[in-house]
Design a protein around this motif. Structure first.
Motif, PDB file in Angstrom:
ATOM      1  N   GLU A  92      -2.452   2.804  -3.063  1.00 32.17           N
ATOM      2  CA  GLU A  92      -2.665   4.231  -2.966  1.00 32.17           C
ATOM      3  C   GLU A  92      -1.786   4.800  -1.867  1.00 32.17           C
ATOM      4  OE1 GLU A  92      -6.787   4.906  -2.356  1.00 32.17           O
ATOM      5  OE2 GLU A  92      -7.393   4.111  -4.320  1.00 32.17           O
ATOM      6  N   LEU A  93      -1.748   6.148  -1.814  1.00 24.20           N
ATOM      7  CA  LEU A  93      -0.921   6.794  -0.797  1.00 24.20           C
ATOM      8  C   LEU A  93      -1.365   6.397   0.603  1.00 24.20           C
ATOM      9  CD1 LEU A  93       1.347   8.798  -0.181  1.00 24.20           C
ATOM     10  CD2 LEU A  93      -0.353  10.641  -0.257  1.00 24.20           C
ATOM     11  N   ALA A  94      -2.665   6.221   0.790  1.00 22.50           N
ATOM     12  CA  ALA A  94      -3.164   5.807   2.105  1.00 22.50           C
ATOM     13  C   ALA A  94      -2.627   4.430   2.500  1.00 22.50           C
ATOM     14  CB  ALA A  94      -4.696   5.802   2.102  1.00 22.50           C
ATOM     15  N   ASP A  95      -2.469   3.537   1.521  1.00 19.97           N
ATOM     16  CA  ASP A  95      -1.923   2.205   1.806  1.00 19.97           C
ATOM     17  C   ASP A  95      -0.477   2.301   2.268  1.00 19.97           C
ATOM     18  OD1 ASP A  95      -4.313   0.916   0.998  1.00 19.97           O
ATOM     19  OD2 ASP A  95      -3.723   1.162  -1.090  1.00 19.97           O
ATOM     20  N   LEU A  96       0.294   3.181   1.625  1.00 21.36           N
ATOM     21  CA  LEU A  96       1.688   3.360   2.023  1.00 21.36           C
ATOM     22  C   LEU A  96       1.777   3.941   3.429  1.00 21.36           C
ATOM     23  CD1 LEU A  96       3.418   4.720  -1.212  1.00 21.36           C
ATOM     24  CD2 LEU A  96       3.078   2.367  -0.461  1.00 21.36           C
ATOM     25  N   CYS A  97       0.879   4.867   3.751  1.00 19.02           N
ATOM     26  CA  CYS A  97       0.873   5.436   5.100  1.00 19.02           C
ATOM     27  C   CYS A  97       0.545   4.366   6.135  1.00 19.02           C
ATOM     28  CB  CYS A  97      -0.134   6.582   5.180  1.00 19.02           C
ATOM     29  SG  CYS A  97       0.324   8.044   4.230  1.00 19.02           S
ATOM     30  N   GLN A  98      -0.374   3.482   5.787  1.00 20.30           N
ATOM     31  CA  GLN A  98      -0.736   2.396   6.705  1.00 20.30           C
ATOM     32  C   GLN A  98       0.453   1.474   6.952  1.00 20.30           C
ATOM     33  OE1 GLN A  98      -3.910  -0.087   5.313  1.00 20.30           O
ATOM     34  NE2 GLN A  98      -4.305  -0.972   7.308  1.00 20.30           N
ATOM     35  N   GLU A  99       1.161   1.109   5.882  1.00 21.56           N
ATOM     36  CA  GLU A  99       2.341   0.265   6.041  1.00 21.56           C
ATOM     37  C   GLU A  99       3.432   0.994   6.819  1.00 21.56           C
ATOM     38  OE1 GLU A  99       2.619  -2.839   5.295  1.00 21.56           O
ATOM     39  OE2 GLU A  99       0.698  -3.039   4.270  1.00 21.56           O
ATOM     40  N   GLY A 100       3.569   2.302   6.558  1.00 15.17           N
ATOM     41  CA  GLY A 100       4.566   3.078   7.286  1.00 15.17           C
ATOM     42  C   GLY A 100       4.260   3.149   8.765  1.00 15.17           C
ATOM     43  N   CYS A 101       2.977   3.197   9.121  1.00 16.63           N
ATOM     44  CA  CYS A 101       2.593   3.221  10.545  1.00 16.63           C
ATOM     45  C   CYS A 101       2.968   1.916  11.236  1.00 16.63           C
ATOM     46  CB  CYS A 101       1.105   3.489  10.672  1.00 16.63           C
ATOM     47  SG  CYS A 101       0.621   5.185  10.277  1.00 16.63           S
ATOM     48  N   ILE A 102       2.921   0.816  10.496  1.00 17.39           N
ATOM     49  CA  ILE A 102       3.352  -0.469  11.069  1.00 17.39           C
ATOM     50  C   ILE A 102       4.847  -0.409  11.404  1.00 17.39           C
ATOM     51  CG2 ILE A 102       3.650  -2.928  10.590  1.00 17.39           C
ATOM     52  CD1 ILE A 102       1.162  -2.793   8.834  1.00 17.39           C
ATOM     53  N   GLY A 103       5.634   0.152  10.481  1.00 21.22           N
ATOM     54  CA  GLY A 103       7.062   0.325  10.756  1.00 21.22           C
ATOM     55  C   GLY A 103       7.310   1.281  11.899  1.00 21.22           C
ATOM     56  N   LEU A 104       6.501   2.337  11.993  1.00 21.50           N
ATOM     57  CA  LEU A 104       6.639   3.302  13.088  1.00 21.50           C
ATOM     58  C   LEU A 104       6.355   2.637  14.430  1.00 21.50           C
ATOM     59  CD1 LEU A 104       6.989   6.217  14.111  1.00 21.50           C
ATOM     60  CD2 LEU A 104       4.557   6.583  13.621  1.00 21.50           C
ATOM     61  N   ALA A 105       5.307   1.817  14.482  1.00 20.48           N
ATOM     62  CA  ALA A 105       4.976   1.115  15.723  1.00 20.48           C
ATOM     63  C   ALA A 105       6.107   0.174  16.137  1.00 20.48           C
ATOM     64  CB  ALA A 105       3.676   0.342  15.551  1.00 20.48           C
ATOM     65  N   ARG A 106       6.721  -0.457  15.135  1.00 22.64           N
ATOM     66  CA  ARG A 106       7.850  -1.343  15.440  1.00 22.64           C
ATOM     67  C   ARG A 106       9.039  -0.553  15.975  1.00 22.64           C
ATOM     68  NH1 ARG A 106       9.065  -6.219  17.220  1.00 22.64           N
ATOM     69  NH2 ARG A 106      10.901  -7.154  16.232  1.00 22.64           N
ATOM     70  N   ALA A 107       9.220   0.654  15.462  1.00 19.82           N
ATOM     71  CA  ALA A 107      10.331   1.493  15.914  1.00 19.82           C
ATOM     72  C   ALA A 107      10.166   1.898  17.371  1.00 19.82           C
ATOM     73  CB  ALA A 107      10.450   2.725  15.027  1.00 19.82           C
ATOM     74  N   THR A 108       8.927   2.144  17.806  1.00 23.20           N
ATOM     75  CA  THR A 108       8.709   2.519  19.207  1.00 23.20           C
ATOM     76  C   THR A 108       9.092   1.389  20.155  1.00 23.20           C
ATOM     77  OG1 THR A 108       6.397   1.753  19.130  1.00 23.20           O
ATOM     78  CG2 THR A 108       6.827   4.060  18.547  1.00 23.20           C
TER      79      THR A 108
END
Length: 309
Positions: A92-108
């Motif tokens: 679901e879209l929420a799952d994609l947002c969760q995975e995207g947040c993992i990438g965002l945390a890695r970017a920081t």
């Protein structure tokens, strides 16, 4: 969309966007925290944190969280662009947002604000990579390694470019030469990239499942059965004719009779070892499967792995 996800979308809009100077300052605080952490890891038995070091840790953690919160809208924006790729995958879209947040945390953790570009520009690729890999891992019943998926995607891109320049699709040998791999390995890639479908998936215009479209063989007429059998025999004959003489010889010996001939006996008669016989048999079977898949499925030009469906 669930109520909890709606609540999440409403809340992320409360975090203000950051200016370039704020991103640089937050990046410096995160880097100072990371440098302190690396220094302590090098010490076998590090002493307790001093008051100043604790201040650096707290400052870095708050800076990291602030940088993440201010860019959560970027994650949702990117996740929505991939919404059409998760149909039928269970995501679901929420799952994609969760995975995207993992990438965002890695970017920081990797961002260096002194280089002069905005954090959103840098984080975009980390978020996109995290979402894409999640879809690739969950879109198939059998998981495909990430490096194999990337190889297939690159090959698909080159295949489209080749078709545009030459007016035809590249042959298997041309694709193998381009990626410097054996044709047998490419056939294995194509087999792995073939999507699986549930027999209960709705596929007919009237909404009936696929299982209802499969004829009951106990009620088939002799004429229909004969036509189907003739078509299958013709397809099998065309595929077998494309095998080499050695591959054809091994398969016919292996599947002859009720039990077939053991690989060791086949190898002895052909003057090769059992392992080589097994390799020839598996290569021939992969060829037959690939030819059967090409015979059943029309060529397509969609993105990614679907180019080889």
């Amino acid at each position: 969309m669930t109520d909890s996800f709606k609540f999440y979308l409403d809340n992320i809009g409360k975090f203000p966007l950051l200016t370039a100077d704020q991103e640089i300052e937050l990046s410096r605080r995160i880097v100072a925290w990371q440098e302190l952490d690396e220094q302590r890891k090098e010490i076998t038995d590090p002493p307790p944190l001093t008051t100043a070091e604790k201040r650096v840790v707290r400052s870095g953690e708050r800076a990291r969280q602030q940088l993440i919160n201010s860019n959560l809208r970027l994650v949702v924006s990117l996740a929505r662009k991939y919404a059409n790729r998760i149909q039928g995958t269970g995501l679901e879209l929420a799952d994609l947002c969760q995975e995207g947040c993992i990438g965002l945390a890695r970017a920081t953790e990797k961002f260096d604000g002194t280089r002069g570009y905005k954090f959103s520009t840098y984080a975009y690729w980390w978020i996109r990579q995290s979402i894409s890999r999640s879809i690739d891992h969950h879109s198939r019943m059998i998981r495909i390694p990430t490096n194999t998926i990337e190889n297939i995607n690159r090959l698909a891109t080159w295949s489209n470019q080749f078709h545009q320049l030459n007016g035809r699709a590249p042959s298997l040998q041309e694709m193998a030469d381009h990626v410097e791999r054996k044709p047998e390995e490419l056939m294995m890639w194509f087999e792995r990239s073939t999507p699986t479908r549930s027999l209960d998936a709705l596929c007919h215009e009237d909404g009936s499942p696929l299982m209802n479209q499969i004829a009951d063989t106990s009620k088939d007429s002799d004429v229909v059965s004969h036509v189907i059998k003739s078509e299958e025999e013709e397809k099998l004959s065309r595929a077998i004719n494309k095998l080499t003489a050695r591959e054809y010889d091994v398969l016919t010996r292996y599947y002859s009779g009720t039990k077939g001939m053991p690989l060791a006996h086949i190898g002895a008669e052909l003057g090769i070892c059992r392992e080589r016989t097994r390799q020839i048999k598996n290569r021939a079977l992969r060829k037959l499967r690939l030819m059967a898949a090409q015979d059943h499925t029309p060529p397509r030009s969609s993105d990614g792995l679907n180019r080889f469906e």
